[in-house]
Motif scaffolding. Structure first.
Motif, short mmCIF file in Angstrom:
data_model
loop_
_atom_site.label_atom_id
_atom_site.label_comp_id
_atom_site.label_asym_id
_atom_site.label_seq_id
_atom_site.Cartn_x
_atom_site.Cartn_y
_atom_site.Cartn_z
N SER A 1 0.94 -1.50 0.06
CA SER A 1 0.12 -0.13 -0.16
C SER A 1 0.68 1.27 -0.06
CB SER A 1 -1.00 0.02 1.44
OG SER A 1 -1.62 -0.95 1.13
N HIS A 2 1.83 1.15 0.67
CA HIS A 2 2.62 2.43 0.77
C HIS A 2 3.54 2.70 -0.54
CE1 HIS A 2 6.67 4.17 2.77
NE2 HIS A 2 6.14 5.27 1.81
N TYR A 3 4.08 1.37 -0.98
CA TYR A 3 4.55 1.76 -2.45
C TYR A 3 3.63 1.97 -3.47
CZ TYR A 3 5.85 -0.35 -6.77
OH TYR A 3 6.19 -0.41 -8.27
N LYS A 4 2.27 1.66 -3.51
CA LYS A 4 1.50 2.21 -4.42
C LYS A 4 0.92 3.79 -4.31
CE LYS A 4 -0.55 -2.35 -5.80
NZ LYS A 4 -1.96 -3.15 -5.62
N ALA A 5 1.16 3.96 -3.09
CA ALA A 5 0.92 5.38 -2.89
C ALA A 5 1.98 6.34 -3.01
CB ALA A 5 0.64 5.43 -1.21
#
Length: 216
Positions: A211-215
Motif C-alpha cells: 500500500s505504501h509503495y502504491k501510494a
C-alpha cells in the motif's frame, strides 16, 4: 542479521555525483521473506548488488553473519568460455560443496540443458544462461536467497519448476525478492522493505508495504 552501517553509494555523471544512498543505517530483520519495493531508480538493483558483494559502497559497510546467495539467475558469475559443467563444478568448489559430482549432476538435471551442458556458455541462448545460473544457485544451501525477477526465466515449464523449487527453499531459508509482479511477491513474501529517496522502511505486514509503495 544484515546491518547496513553508514552506507553511501553514488555514481559519477556529467552533472555530478548521483546518490542512491547517503549515510544510510538500517538493519534488515532476520526470519522474514522480504519483498523489496520501490519506484524505478529507487536503488533496488543497486541494493542487491551491494548485498551480494558484487558492488561496493563508496563509504560505510554491510555486515552480516548469514550466507547470502548471489542474485539468483543473474549470470554475472557464469564464465562464458567455460562449459556449463565446468561452471557448475567451479561454483560448487568456491561454495564449499563436498560432493562435487553429485552437485554437478543436480545442476545438469535441474537446468535441463541436456547435451548443451558440455558446450561453452558463450554458445548458449539468452534463456539458457539464467537457467544454468538458477540451477547452480539452488544447489547451494544459502541462509538467504536474493531473488531478482527470477520466475521470468525460461519457458512456462521451467518457470513452474523454478516457482516450485523456490517455494520449497523459502520454507527452510529466507528470500529477499525484487519483482514487479505483486502476486509473485504475495506468494513468496510475508513482509516488505520500501525504498524511497535513499531511505528504507520495513513493514512487518506485506500488504502495508504494498500500500505504501502504491501510494508513492
Amino acid at each position: 542479521m544484515i546491518k547496513i552501517e553508514g552506507l553511501t553509494k553514488y555514481y559519477e555523471s556529467d552533472i555530478g555525483r548521483q546518490y542512491i544512498f547517503k549515510n544510510l543505517n538500517f538493519e534488515i530483520p532476520s526470519g522474514h521473506n522480504i519483498a523489496i519495493l520501490g519506484s524505478n531508480g529507487a536503488g533496488k538493483s543497486t541494493l542487491f548488488r551491494l548485498l551480494a558483494g558484487s558492488e561496493y559502497p563508496n563509504q560505510g559497510r554491510i555486515v552480516t553473519d548469514l550466507n547470502l546467495s548471489w542474485p539468483v539467475a543473474l549470470t554475472t558469475g557464469i564464465h562464458p568460455q567455460m562449459t556449463g559443467r565446468e561452471n557448475a563444478r567451479f561454483i560448487g568448489m568456491i561454495n564449499g560443496i563436498k560432493d562435487l559430482d553429485a552437485y554437478v549432476n543436480r545442476v545438469h538435471k535441474f537446468s535441463d540443458l541436456k547435451n548443451k551442458f558440455d558446450l561453452r556458455v558463450s554458445t548458449y541462448s539468452s534463456g539458457m544462461k539464467p537457467r544454468l545460473a538458477f540451477a547452480c544457485s539452488m544447489g547451494v544451501d544459502f541462509d538467504v536467497y536474493l531473488i531478482d525477477e527470477v520466475t521470468s526465466v525460461g519457458d512456462a515449464k521451467f518457470r513452474r519448476k523454478t516457482k516450485k523449487e523456490l517455494t520449497k527453499r523459502s520454507r527452510v531459508a529466507n528470500v529477499i525478492m525484487v519483482s514487479h509482479e505483486m502476486d509473485e511477491l504475495r506468494h513468496f513474501c510475508d513482509s516488505a522493505i520500501v525504498l524511497h529517496k535513499g531511505q528504507m522502511h520495513f513493514y512487518n505486514d506485506l500488504e502495508q508495504g504494498i500500500s505504501h509503495y502504491k501510494a508513492l
